[in-house]
Scaffold this motif. Structure first.
Motif, PDB file in Angstrom:
ATOM      1  N   LEU A 228     -15.037  94.172  18.942  1.00  0.00           N
ATOM      2  CA  LEU A 228     -13.668  93.952  19.374  1.00  0.00           C
ATOM      3  C   LEU A 228     -13.555  92.555  19.981  1.00  0.00           C
ATOM      4  CD1 LEU A 228     -13.179  97.397  21.155  1.00  0.00           C
ATOM      5  CD2 LEU A 228     -12.376  96.781  18.863  1.00  0.00           C
ATOM      6  N   GLY A 229     -12.321  92.085  20.145  1.00  0.00           N
ATOM      7  CA  GLY A 229     -12.115  90.754  20.702  1.00  0.00           C
ATOM      8  C   GLY A 229     -10.858  90.672  21.527  1.00  0.00           C
ATOM      9  N   LEU A 230     -10.657  89.508  22.123  1.00  0.00           N
ATOM     10  CA  LEU A 230      -9.402  89.158  22.771  1.00  0.00           C
ATOM     11  C   LEU A 230      -8.720  88.097  21.914  1.00  0.00           C
ATOM     12  CD1 LEU A 230     -10.479  88.831  26.525  1.00  0.00           C
ATOM     13  CD2 LEU A 230      -9.346  90.767  25.425  1.00  0.00           C
ATOM     14  N   TYR A 231      -7.368  88.106  21.937  1.00  0.00           N
ATOM     15  CA  TYR A 231      -6.650  87.248  21.008  1.00  0.00           C
ATOM     16  C   TYR A 231      -5.498  86.528  21.697  1.00  0.00           C
ATOM     17  CZ  TYR A 231      -9.527  89.724  17.726  1.00  0.00           C
ATOM     18  OH  TYR A 231     -10.634  90.223  17.071  1.00  0.00           O
ATOM     19  N   ALA A 232      -5.151  85.370  21.141  1.00  0.00           N
ATOM     20  CA  ALA A 232      -4.087  84.535  21.699  1.00  0.00           C
ATOM     21  C   ALA A 232      -2.824  85.359  21.913  1.00  0.00           C
ATOM     22  CB  ALA A 232      -3.812  83.359  20.770  1.00  0.00           C
ATOM     23  N   GLY A 233      -2.222  85.183  23.073  1.00  0.00           N
ATOM     24  CA  GLY A 233      -1.007  85.915  23.421  1.00  0.00           C
ATOM     25  C   GLY A 233      -1.266  87.134  24.283  1.00  0.00           C
ATOM     26  N   GLN A 234      -2.488  87.656  24.240  1.00  0.00           N
ATOM     27  CA  GLN A 234      -2.805  88.790  25.089  1.00  0.00           C
ATOM     28  C   GLN A 234      -2.973  88.339  26.541  1.00  0.00           C
ATOM     29  OE1 GLN A 234      -6.301  90.468  23.134  1.00  0.00           O
ATOM     30  NE2 GLN A 234      -5.055  92.049  22.174  1.00  0.00           N
ATOM     31  N   ALA A 235      -2.759  89.275  27.456  1.00  0.00           N
ATOM     32  CA  ALA A 235      -2.959  89.027  28.882  1.00  0.00           C
ATOM     33  C   ALA A 235      -4.134  89.864  29.364  1.00  0.00           C
ATOM     34  CB  ALA A 235      -1.699  89.396  29.662  1.00  0.00           C
ATOM     35  N   VAL A 236      -4.782  89.374  30.416  1.00  0.00           N
ATOM     36  CA  VAL A 236      -5.877  90.124  31.033  1.00  0.00           C
ATOM     37  C   VAL A 236      -5.635  90.171  32.538  1.00  0.00           C
ATOM     38  CG1 VAL A 236      -8.360  90.331  31.383  1.00  0.00           C
ATOM     39  CG2 VAL A 236      -7.497  89.322  29.267  1.00  0.00           C
ATOM     40  N   ILE A 237      -5.687  91.387  33.102  1.00  0.00           N
ATOM     41  CA  ILE A 237      -5.598  91.549  34.550  1.00  0.00           C
ATOM     42  C   ILE A 237      -6.958  92.033  35.042  1.00  0.00           C
ATOM     43  CG2 ILE A 237      -3.116  91.914  34.672  1.00  0.00           C
ATOM     44  CD1 ILE A 237      -3.629  94.919  34.721  1.00  0.00           C
ATOM     45  N   THR A 238      -7.310  91.651  36.270  1.00  0.00           N
ATOM     46  CA  THR A 238      -8.688  91.833  36.719  1.00  0.00           C
ATOM     47  C   THR A 238      -8.823  92.541  38.062  1.00  0.00           C
ATOM     48  OG1 THR A 238      -8.673  89.630  37.727  1.00  0.00           O
ATOM     49  CG2 THR A 238      -9.447  89.789  35.448  1.00  0.00           C
ATOM     50  N   GLY A 239      -7.767  93.205  38.523  1.00  0.00           N
ATOM     51  CA  GLY A 239      -7.891  93.964  39.755  1.00  0.00           C
ATOM     52  C   GLY A 239      -6.771  93.699  40.742  1.00  0.00           C
ATOM     53  N   SER A 240      -6.441  94.727  41.514  1.00  0.00           N
ATOM     54  CA  SER A 240      -5.350  94.634  42.474  1.00  0.00           C
ATOM     55  C   SER A 240      -5.752  93.841  43.701  1.00  0.00           C
ATOM     56  CB  SER A 240      -4.907  96.038  42.902  1.00  0.00           C
ATOM     57  OG  SER A 240      -3.949  95.965  43.930  1.00  0.00           O
ATOM     58  N   TYR A 241      -4.827  93.024  44.183  1.00  0.00           N
ATOM     59  CA  TYR A 241      -5.039  92.265  45.411  1.00  0.00           C
ATOM     60  C   TYR A 241      -4.698  93.087  46.656  1.00  0.00           C
ATOM     61  CZ  TYR A 241      -5.992  87.804  43.143  1.00  0.00           C
ATOM     62  OH  TYR A 241      -6.581  86.784  42.417  1.00  0.00           O
ATOM     63  N   ALA A 242      -4.152  94.295  46.482  1.00  0.00           N
ATOM     64  CA  ALA A 242      -3.739  95.059  47.665  1.00  0.00           C
ATOM     65  C   ALA A 242      -3.673  96.559  47.388  1.00  0.00           C
ATOM     66  CB  ALA A 242      -2.393  94.559  48.173  1.00  0.00           C
ATOM     67  N   GLY A 243      -4.535  97.076  46.534  1.00  0.00           N
ATOM     68  CA  GLY A 243      -4.496  98.504  46.259  1.00  0.00           C
ATOM     69  C   GLY A 243      -3.213  98.904  45.561  1.00  0.00           C
ATOM     70  N   VAL A 244      -2.729 100.093  45.873  1.00  0.00           N
ATOM     71  CA  VAL A 244      -1.543 100.648  45.211  1.00  0.00           C
ATOM     72  C   VAL A 244      -0.333 100.535  46.131  1.00  0.00           C
ATOM     73  CG1 VAL A 244      -0.523 102.701  44.163  1.00  0.00           C
ATOM     74  CG2 VAL A 244      -2.980 102.265  43.910  1.00  0.00           C
ATOM     75  N   LEU A 245       0.773 100.036  45.577  1.00  0.00           N
ATOM     76  CA  LEU A 245       2.037  99.967  46.298  1.00  0.00           C
ATOM     77  C   LEU A 245       2.992 101.030  45.747  1.00  0.00           C
ATOM     78  CD1 LEU A 245       2.668  96.095  46.299  1.00  0.00           C
ATOM     79  CD2 LEU A 245       1.432  97.452  48.003  1.00  0.00           C
ATOM     80  N   GLU A 246       3.734 101.663  46.635  1.00  0.00           N
ATOM     81  CA  GLU A 246       4.811 102.579  46.230  1.00  0.00           C
ATOM     82  C   GLU A 246       6.117 101.787  46.293  1.00  0.00           C
ATOM     83  OE1 GLU A 246       4.905 105.721  45.204  1.00  0.00           O
ATOM     84  OE2 GLU A 246       2.784 106.276  45.451  1.00  0.00           O
ATOM     85  N   LEU A 247       6.682 101.483  45.133  1.00  0.00           N
ATOM     86  CA  LEU A 247       7.867 100.633  45.059  1.00  0.00           C
ATOM     87  C   LEU A 247       9.083 101.476  44.678  1.00  0.00           C
ATOM     88  CD1 LEU A 247       6.262  97.615  43.170  1.00  0.00           C
ATOM     89  CD2 LEU A 247       6.565  97.915  45.644  1.00  0.00           C
ATOM     90  N   PRO A 248      10.181 101.344  45.423  1.00  0.00           N
ATOM     91  CA  PRO A 248      11.350 102.182  45.162  1.00  0.00           C
ATOM     92  C   PRO A 248      12.060 101.816  43.867  1.00  0.00           C
ATOM     93  CG  PRO A 248      11.861 100.551  46.830  1.00  0.00           C
ATOM     94  CD  PRO A 248      10.393 100.435  46.567  1.00  0.00           C
ATOM     95  N   VAL A 249      12.635 102.805  43.243  1.00  0.00           N
ATOM     96  CA  VAL A 249      13.461 102.611  42.047  1.00  0.00           C
ATOM     97  C   VAL A 249      14.904 102.355  42.487  1.00  0.00           C
ATOM     98  CG1 VAL A 249      14.415 103.776  40.011  1.00  0.00           C
ATOM     99  CG2 VAL A 249      11.986 103.999  40.559  1.00  0.00           C
ATOM    100  N   GLY A 250      15.573 101.443  41.774  1.00  0.00           N
ATOM    101  CA  GLY A 250      16.976 101.177  42.050  1.00  0.00           C
ATOM    102  C   GLY A 250      17.230 100.183  43.163  1.00  0.00           C
TER     103      GLY A 250
END
Length: 270
Positions: A228-250
């Motif tokens: 498998l590979g990575l390809y142009a246009g794809q994004a890579v994320i490598t870990g949260s800077y602050a754990g999990v946030l609960e964000l309100p809808v609306g």
């Protein structure tokens, strides 16, 4: 084991992986939760869990627009795809499924690829990976599971389901100083969460590994040996800077990433 028996064993394993993947694909498509996979198709180890994950991608038939990853730990491998239909850009993110009061998300930085890093025999080094990376963007990984009680399950089962991936918000581009690269991204910075019209809440953000580049180099080589590979246009994320946030809808939200910029976002239920 003779050739016939080995072939039959391989076919049985492949059939079990296909069945397990089919259950997880149906859960994704219908928005339902399963308690766990049937015991006869449970992934036995990390390789089995990743193979089921890849079969899920095959059965879904969706384009992989991003990957999440982290440096490996004992008995844990963090590598999972995020599909194009689940990647959101802009200030509004419409969430599919039943109405909800909040969204679980992790503040991250997304490194985009400018060049392909296809599978090959030789390992990729840091310089080659760095040369393939383009801009970095503020991001939120959206969390969800196809299991009703994921906290009760083994890591290979979670790996098979994509390690809680439910989507990705790609926000504004990070403006780095001249000559700086993703290798120079800060390990820590002040994060802030503002609900428009309310007081801002601030907290410290810190990368869980030793920066963004090392996990991407690991991911490239992890995928490489599996064809498998990575390809142009794809994004890579490598870990949260602050754990999990609960964000309100609306609500109009502004998530500050220190001097790297601010991500404005409003979550809406479809």
């Amino acid at each position: 084991m003779n050739t016939t028996a080995a072939t039959q064993a391989a076919e049985t394993i492949a059939s079990g992986r296909e069945q397990a993947a089919s259950i997880l694909v149906t859960a994704r498509q219908k928005g339902v939760l399963v308690e766990r996979l049937p015991v006869e198709v449970l992934p036995a180890n990390l390789d089995d869990g990743f193979a089921i994950q890849q079969e899920v991608s095959h059965q879904l038939g969706r384009r992989i627009a991003a990957w999440k990853c982290a440096l490996p730990q004992p008995e844990k491998v963090v590598a999972a795809p995020i599909y194009d239909a689940d990647v959101h850009r802009g200030d509004v993110c419409r969430m599919s499924g039943p109405p909800r009061a909040s969204v679980r998300a992790e503040p991250e930085l997304a490194c985009l690829l400018d060049r392909d890093l296809p599978p090959r025999r030789e390992p990729y080094n840091e310089a080659e990976v760095l040369d393939a990376l383009g801009h970095t963007h503020l991001a939120l990984e959206l969390l969800g599971s196809r299991y009703s009680h994921p906290e009760r399950l083994s890591f290979p089962e979670l790996l098979a389901d994509g390690l809680f991936n439910a989507g990705l918000v790609i926000g504004p581009r990070v403006c780095l100083p001249d000559g700086a690269t993703p290798a120079d991204l800060p390990l820590e910075f002040d994060l802030s969460l503002t609900r428009v019209g309310e007081k801002t809440v601030s907290f410290m953000g810190r990368h869980p590994d030793r920066g963004a580049l090392a996990p991407i180099v690991w991911l490239v080589n992890f995928l490489r040996v599996r064809g498998l590979g990575l390809y142009a246009g794809q994004a890579v994320i490598t870990g949260s800077y602050a754990g999990v946030l609960e964000l309100p809808v609306g609500r109009e939200l502004r998530i500050g990433f220190g001097e790297l910029g601010t991500l404005p976002i409003t979550f809406l239920s479809c």
